[in-house]
Write an enzyme that holds these catalytic residues in place. Structure first.
Site, PDB file in Angstrom:
ATOM      1  CD  GLU A 225       1.008   1.836   3.100  1.00  0.00           C
ATOM      2  OE1 GLU A 225       0.432   2.639   3.827  1.00  0.00           O
ATOM      3  OE2 GLU A 225       1.725   2.172   2.138  1.00  0.00           O
TER       4      GLU A 225
ATOM      5  CE  LYS B  88      -1.645  -0.346  -2.190  1.00  0.00           C
ATOM      6  NZ  LYS B  88      -0.919  -0.979  -1.085  1.00  0.00           N
TER       7      LYS B  88
ATOM      8  NE  ARG C 192       3.652   1.928 -10.541  1.00  0.00           N
ATOM      9  CZ  ARG C 192       3.543   1.734  -9.230  1.00  0.00           C
ATOM     10  NH1 ARG C 192       4.601   1.737  -8.460  1.00  0.00           N
ATOM     11  NH2 ARG C 192       2.377   1.559  -8.665  1.00  0.00           N
TER      12      ARG C 192
END
Ligand code: ATP
Ligand code: MG
Length: 553
Positions: A33, A267, A257
């Site tokens: 994204e 982020k 992850r």
């Protein structure tokens, strides 16, 4: 002898799929994204997806998952592309979920026509209230029984901008009592009157992540859609939508992850650090972003090796930052040019060296002969590291002390005869004599010394700013602390040395040139550096100072 590396679980799935003829070739994608800069966690996903594409001769797309018009910026798109290229990967196609908005809209209409989606006028609170809990089923509301014709009209009106944000949503009609909460009629379209960085003002309705993601995979014929573990509950919806729409059957696979100690990796959290001025920007060398690692002097190879070493896991865990530093030191040891720099200078005067005399010495650029040699000038006055002198030496002190001898790297053996202190007790100069026959490369002195120290020639040394970085957080897991994650920011994460002295060969250093400052660590030229003001970042120390610290305590 080459060691056969065992397959990770995704490779096993792929090999079985290729063998059974389920697919003739594979396709993967990396779907960021564009709402921030890529971090080291993304590097893991990039290495995995692009690595599989390369290993199996398939394609790997770069897809910007830009369904949220509010947070996305072109700056992020550009930085993401630069970072992937820097890591050494090339994508097959550069794609944007927003390019599929027309197709996704048609898919939504298709679901409505199949009686599998409806327009809901409820507020977010009312929708939540009827959703149930993991242990209690949800309930249908009155909008669920709208006719197909009514839904088609309302959805068209939503698209035409007849309603305000939040007034209506489109929901998939699945099962309000489903054991998986995500299957209880998930919202698939929402109204958002906002400008989009690519589609402009064309749309005021935007697909939700779950409606866009799997469909985009399918549009691109992605065979193996790899994501992180938190998407496991979404897989059922992913499969349901593809099945009901009757489109290319992409499949989702989940891996753990990457979490790393002493940093945060979201982020949104990183954006807070930037916006609130805790760091100077996304590429502040203390950040875990790829642009920060690059600026700090990390090599792409070391990051790829690190991602390879940690493997592909199915369970979440924390990886120690020191493993990445280990991979980095191994790589820099091969590549970095050896030079001399003094971070905390004190004057050394060779009393028996002729005043005004200069000679040119030769010094190797690294352990690998291919790196060649360079010339160094040597004279009567030098700068050495303050910590390399001890007035009252400790046991086994092999560096300079009154009466001690050391070798000056690539030059001569010197013996400390005396030193000068100012009124405050600070040593201002060390007086030595040198042994003319001890010159490196042609030493006939017969003297052997245990210590070798680095130096720069006072006549031509260049002043440099040297930035020493430490971990940005004092907590191993800042997000796991009771208070705000920013409470554990390390107040000493940056130390700036303004009066470092480096050998003149460094005047020509261009940004991101990497060096080993002999005995001091690996350093690289910062982007703020200029011929009139040299600036270096410490990339990593020579040894793991923190591991030692932990052992001591
Ligand atoms: P963030 O919370 O940092 O914004 P994200 O998952 O929302 O992360 P995306 O841009 O959506 O970020 O991620 C792109 C791809 O990178 C996704 O496939 C995601 O699973 C993967 N990814 C993100 N963070 C990590 C991580 N820490 N480890 C491994 N893969 C990750
Ligand atoms: Mg995300």
């Amino acid at each position: 002898m080459s060691e056969e590396k065992s397959l990770n679980f995704i490779e096993e799935i792929i090999e079985a799929d290729l063998q059974s003829g389920k697919y003739n070739s594979i396709s993967t994608r990396f779907p960021p994204e564009p709402n921030g800069y890529l971090h080291i966690g993304h590097a893991k996903a990039i290495c995995l997806n692009f690595g599989l594409g390369l290993k199996y001769g398939g394609k790997t797309n770069l897809r910007f998952d830009d369904t949220n018009p509010v947070t996305e910026e072109t700056e992020y798109v550009d930085s993401i592309k630069a970072d992937i290229r820097w890591l050494g990967f090339t994508w097959t196609d550069e794609l944007y979920t927003s390019d599929y908005f027309d197709t996704l809209y048609r898919y939504a209409v298709d679901l409505i026509n199949k009686g599998l989606a409806y327009v809901d006028d409820s507020s977010a609170e009312d929708i939540a209230a009827l959703k149930g809990t993991p242990t209690e089923p949800g309930k249908d509301n009155q909008f669920r029984s709208r006719t197909i014709a009514e839904n088609l009209t309302l959805f068209t009106d939503m698209k035409a901008g007849k309603y305000k944000d939040g007034e209506k949503v489109l929901r998939a009609k699945i099962d309000m009592t489903h054991s998986n909460m995500l299957m209880r009629d998930p919202i698939i379209y929402r109204i958002k009157h906002a400008h989009h960085h690519r589609s402009g003002d064309k749309w005021c309705i935007y697909p939700m992540y779950d409606f866009a993601h799997g469909q985009s995979d399918s549009i691109e014929n992605i065979t193996h859609s790899i994501c992180t573990l938190e998407f496991i509950p979404h897989r059922e919806l992913y499969d349901w939508l593809i099945d009901k729409l009757g489109i290319f059957p992409s499949h989702q696979y989940e891996f753990a992850r990457l979490n790393m100690t002493y940093t945060v990796m979201s982020k949104r959290k990183l954006l807070q650090l930037v916006n609130e001025g805790h760091v100077t920007g996304w590429d502040d060398p203390r950040m875990p972003t790829l642009s920060a690692f690059r600026r700090k002097g990390y090599t792409a190879e070391s990051i790829r090796t690190f991602c390879d070493k940690i493997g592909v896991a199915k369970r979440e865990n924390f990886i120690d930052l020191s493993l990445l530093e280990f991979c980095l030191r191994e790589d820099l040891n091969q590549k970095a040019l050896r030079v001399m720099a003094v971070l905390d200078p004190v004057k050394l005067i060779i009393t028996n060296y002729e005043e005004g005399n200069t000679e040119i010495l030769s010094s190797e650029n690294g352990p690998d002969e291919a790196l060649g040699k360079r010339n160094l000038s040597f004279g009567k006055e030098l700068w050495i590291e303050r910590e390399d002198f001890m007035e009252a030496p400790a046991k086994k002190w092999f560096r300079l002390a009154p009466g001690n001898m050391v070798r000056l790297k690539s030059a001569y053996i010197v013996k400390c005869e005396s030193f000068i202190k100012d009124a405050a007790g600070t040593i201002t100069a060390i007086h030595c004599t040198y042994i003319p026959e001890s010159r490196s490369g042609s030493d006939s002195s017969g003297i052997s010394v245990k210590g070798t120290i680095h130096w720069v020639n006072a006549a031509d040394a260049v002043t440099a700013e040297i930035r020493l970085y430490d971990r940005l957080f004092t907590s191993e897991n800042p997000l796991g602390e009771a208070g705000d994650f920013k409470d554990t920011i390390n107040p000493n994460s940056l130390q700036i040395i303004t009066n470092g002295l480096v050998e003149p060969s460094l005047k020509e250093a261009t940004a991101e040139s990497r060096y080993q400052f002999i005995r001091k660590g690996y350093f690289c030229t910062d982007k703020d550096s200029s011929p009139t003001k040299l600036v270096f970042n410490r990339t990593v120390t020579l040894k793991d100072a923190w591991a030692k610290e932990v052992k001591k305590n």
